[in-house]
Design an enzyme around this catalytic site. Structure first.
Site, PDB file in Angstrom:
ATOM      1  N   ARG A   4       0.833  -1.218   0.000  1.00 26.46           N
ATOM      2  CA  ARG A   4       0.000   0.000   0.000  1.00 26.46           C
ATOM      3  C   ARG A   4       0.868   1.270   0.000  1.00 26.46           C
ATOM      4  NH1 ARG A   4      -3.282  -3.571  -0.738  1.00 26.46           N
ATOM      5  NH2 ARG A   4      -5.404  -3.614   0.095  1.00 26.46           N
TER       6      ARG A   4
ATOM      7  N   SER B  79     -10.560  -0.466   2.701  1.00 26.25           N
ATOM      8  CA  SER B  79      -9.818  -0.578   3.965  1.00 26.25           C
ATOM      9  C   SER B  79      -9.397   0.814   4.407  1.00 26.25           C
ATOM     10  CB  SER B  79      -8.546  -1.406   3.785  1.00 26.25           C
ATOM     11  OG  SER B  79      -8.848  -2.679   3.298  1.00 26.25           O
TER      12      SER B  79
ATOM     13  N   GLU C 231      -4.723   3.945   5.850  1.00 20.97           N
ATOM     14  CA  GLU C 231      -4.152   3.808   4.504  1.00 20.97           C
ATOM     15  C   GLU C 231      -4.750   4.853   3.566  1.00 20.97           C
ATOM     16  OE1 GLU C 231      -5.544   1.615   1.186  1.00 20.97           O
ATOM     17  OE2 GLU C 231      -5.830  -0.158   2.435  1.00 20.97           O
TER      18      GLU C 231
HETATM   19  N1  EPU Z   1     -10.764 -10.244  10.218  1.00 17.17           N
HETATM   20  C1  EPU Z   1     -11.506 -10.237  11.368  1.00 17.17           C
HETATM   21  N2  EPU Z   1     -12.526  -9.347  11.499  1.00 17.17           N
HETATM   22  C2  EPU Z   1     -12.828  -8.487  10.507  1.00 17.17           C
HETATM   23  C3  EPU Z   1     -12.082  -8.484   9.333  1.00 17.17           C
HETATM   24  C4  EPU Z   1     -11.038  -9.383   9.197  1.00 17.17           C
HETATM   25  O1  EPU Z   1     -11.264 -10.996  12.296  1.00 17.17           O
HETATM   26  O2  EPU Z   1     -13.780  -7.713  10.709  1.00 17.17           O
HETATM   27  C5  EPU Z   1      -9.640 -11.198  10.084  1.00 17.17           C
HETATM   28  C6  EPU Z   1     -10.079 -12.579   9.674  1.00 17.17           C
HETATM   29  O3  EPU Z   1      -9.349 -13.502  10.446  1.00 17.17           O
HETATM   30  C7  EPU Z   1      -9.639 -12.705   8.248  1.00 17.17           C
HETATM   31  C8  EPU Z   1      -8.434 -11.816   8.198  1.00 17.17           C
HETATM   32  O4  EPU Z   1      -8.732 -10.756   9.118  1.00 17.17           O
HETATM   33  O5  EPU Z   1      -9.331 -14.018   7.911  1.00 17.17           O
HETATM   34  C9  EPU Z   1      -8.145 -11.229   6.853  1.00 17.17           C
HETATM   35  O6  EPU Z   1      -9.319 -10.602   6.342  1.00 17.17           O
HETATM   36  P1  EPU Z   1      -9.504 -10.337   4.770  1.00 17.17           P
HETATM   37  O7  EPU Z   1      -9.220 -11.553   4.009  1.00 17.17           O
HETATM   38  O8  EPU Z   1     -10.816  -9.658   4.591  1.00 17.17           O
HETATM   39  O9  EPU Z   1      -8.315  -9.356   4.421  1.00 17.17           O
HETATM   40  P2  EPU Z   1      -7.779  -8.050   5.132  1.00 17.17           P
HETATM   41  O10 EPU Z   1      -6.382  -8.292   5.578  1.00 17.17           O
HETATM   42  O11 EPU Z   1      -8.746  -7.576   6.136  1.00 17.17           O
HETATM   43  C10 EPU Z   1      -6.733  -7.087   2.914  1.00 17.17           C
HETATM   44  C11 EPU Z   1      -6.779  -5.790   2.127  1.00 17.17           C
HETATM   45  C12 EPU Z   1      -8.092  -5.679   1.366  1.00 17.17           C
HETATM   46  C13 EPU Z   1      -8.180  -6.853   0.411  1.00 17.17           C
HETATM   47  C14 EPU Z   1      -8.119  -8.169   1.248  1.00 17.17           C
HETATM   48  C15 EPU Z   1      -8.096  -9.397   0.380  1.00 17.17           C
HETATM   49  C16 EPU Z   1      -5.418  -4.251   3.419  1.00 17.17           C
HETATM   50  C17 EPU Z   1      -5.390  -3.042   4.282  1.00 17.17           C
HETATM   51  N3  EPU Z   1      -6.623  -4.670   3.034  1.00 17.17           N
HETATM   52  O12 EPU Z   1      -7.773  -7.016   3.884  1.00 17.17           O
HETATM   53  O13 EPU Z   1      -8.038  -4.495   0.587  1.00 17.17           O
HETATM   54  O14 EPU Z   1      -9.397  -6.833  -0.332  1.00 17.17           O
HETATM   55  O15 EPU Z   1      -6.894  -8.184   2.024  1.00 17.17           O
HETATM   56  O16 EPU Z   1      -6.861  -9.503  -0.263  1.00 17.17           O
HETATM   57  O17 EPU Z   1      -4.356  -4.810   3.108  1.00 17.17           O
HETATM   58  C18 EPU Z   1      -8.689  -2.199   0.374  1.00 17.17           C
HETATM   59  O18 EPU Z   1      -7.498  -1.908   0.399  1.00 17.17           O
HETATM   60  O19 EPU Z   1      -9.588  -1.323   0.230  1.00 17.17           O
HETATM   61  C19 EPU Z   1      -9.087  -3.598   0.566  1.00 17.17           C
HETATM   62  C20 EPU Z   1     -10.362  -3.947   0.706  1.00 17.17           C
END
Ligand code: EPU
Length: 337
Positions: free
Chosen positions: A162, A237, A333
């Site tokens: 990012r 995010s 971010e």
């Molecule tokens: N989780 C929770 N609670 C929540 C959300 C997430 O416990 O409310 C935990 C879960 O364990 C889940 C893990 O976080 O397994 C990861 O969640 P997710 O797969 O949704 O990915 P993320 O790390 O929350 C990142 C990116 C997203 C992207 C997803 C999928 C960042 C800041 N965000 O989210 O990007 O879509 O991975 O690759 O790196 C964006 O930048 O706007 C965005 C949506």
């Protein structure tokens, strides 16, 4: 080419924040952009693209320049790759769909990301195991101070998680006018290893997925977790996933055995900020029109008439609680303006 006055920026930012631009112009050609940059009456410029990665907290006195440059061009085709040059004002997701329709591979995992092509390099957009840098070839820019045109190569962009040169040394100095991507035309290397994509494909009995199948899987996952900015204002995010040391991680793991994590290197671990925010009780919480999304705690939302400051206050409140509980400092971010 006319400069308008006192224009609400609500339709121009996906958070739907209602701030006023004192002076506003929408630009559809490179020549007009060069002319506008030279206007002596407006020394300060504020550039807005798809408005999907910003939180506006105040009225804008500078000349707001809305980048509405359009066009898609195939620059060069070799045996199994193609270079496509996409104008900055093209909608990102429409570009992804166009690539898939042409059987050009590489951006299918980045389906449904809000915003425009021109801002995609700024924060090196990423999702489901793919980042912009994996398909980026170069981008054309105009220097704001001089109107000079130049090109940033992959190396010059200095992409990170990012992050890019456009958030650091080159911040507020250039306008990205187009981005050239290197995509595959055959032997596509699909990236379906991300758990949720694998599950989605399995559920639909797809063993040999096409670009379209992967894109549809990503669309379906995103729609189940992330609010549509056309319905509820948001900026995807809001926070970055924090990176901590292995030592810190092991200490946390003793206290929270279920803490999720991604390995970054031998010494560093990334923790999903969404999990941290959920643990401190903010998931689904609403304060007036500012809130935390019910399905993904990483996303702050505007239910209608929240001000940028109200969203920011909520963000600070969350940052403080996460710090208090986990001793981890999460940071936004999105660009706060
Ligand atoms: N989780 C929770 N609670 C929540 C959300 C997430 O416990 O409310 C935990 C879960 O364990 C889940 C893990 O976080 O397994 C990861 O969640 P997710 O797969 O949704 O990915 P993320 O790390 O929350 C990142 C990116 C997203 C992207 C997803 C999928 C960042 C800041 N965000 O989210 O990007 O879509 O991975 O690759 O790196 C964006 O930048 O706007 C965005 C949506």
């Amino acid at each position: 080419m006319t400069i308008k006055h006192n224009i609400s920026l609500k339709p121009y930012n996906t958070f739907g924040i209602d701030v006023n631009a004192k002076n506003f112009i929408s630009i559809t050609s490179l020549d007009d952009l060069k002319t506008v940059l030279q206007l002596p009456d407006y020394p300060e410029k504020f550039i807005i693209g798809g408005g999907s990665n910003m939180l506006l907290t105040q009225n804008i006195d500078a000349l707001t320049i809305h980048i509405n440059l359009r066009g898609k061009e195939i620059v060069k085709q070799t045996n199994d790759t193609v270079l496509v040059k996409i104008a900055a004002g093209e909608n990102w997701h429409q570009f992804v769909l166009w690539a898939i329709d042409n059987d050009f591979g590489g951006v299918e995992n980045l389906s449904l990301i809000p915003g425009n092509v021109g801002t995609s390099p700024v924060q090196n957009i990423g999702a489901y195991g793919v980042e912009l840098k994996d398909v980026f070839y170069n981008c054309s820019v105009l220097e704001i101070a001089t109107g000079n045109e130049s090109t940033f190569s992959l190396d010059a962009c200095n992409f990170g998680y990012r992050n890019s040169v456009f958030k650091n040394a080159a911040k507020n100095k250039y306008i990205i006018t187009s981005v050239t991507f290197k995509l595959t035309t055959k032997n596509h290397s699909l990236n379906t290893s991300y758990g949720a994509i694998e599950q989605e494909l399995k559920q639909n009995n797809i063993n040999n997925p096409s670009l379209k199948d992967v894109s549809n899987a990503v669309i379906s996952i995103r729609q189940s977790k992330l609010p549509n900015p056309k319905e509820i204002g948001n900026s995807g995010s809001f926070f970055k996933n924090p990176v901590i040391s292995i030592e810190e991680f092991h200490l946390l793991q003793q206290k929270y055995p279920n803490i999720p994590s991604y390995t970054v290197s031998d010494s560093e671990i990334k923790i999903p900020a969404g999990w941290l925010i959920e643990q401190v009780g903010f998931k689904g919480k609403r304060f007036g029109d500012a809130g935390v999304h019910k399905n993904q705690a990483l996303v702050l939302v505007n239910y209608g008439n929240a001000s940028g400051q109200e969203i920011l206050d909520l963000a600070y409140h969350i940052i403080e609680k996460v710090k208090e509980t986990f001793n981890i400092e999460i940071s936004p971010e999105v660009n706060i303006l």
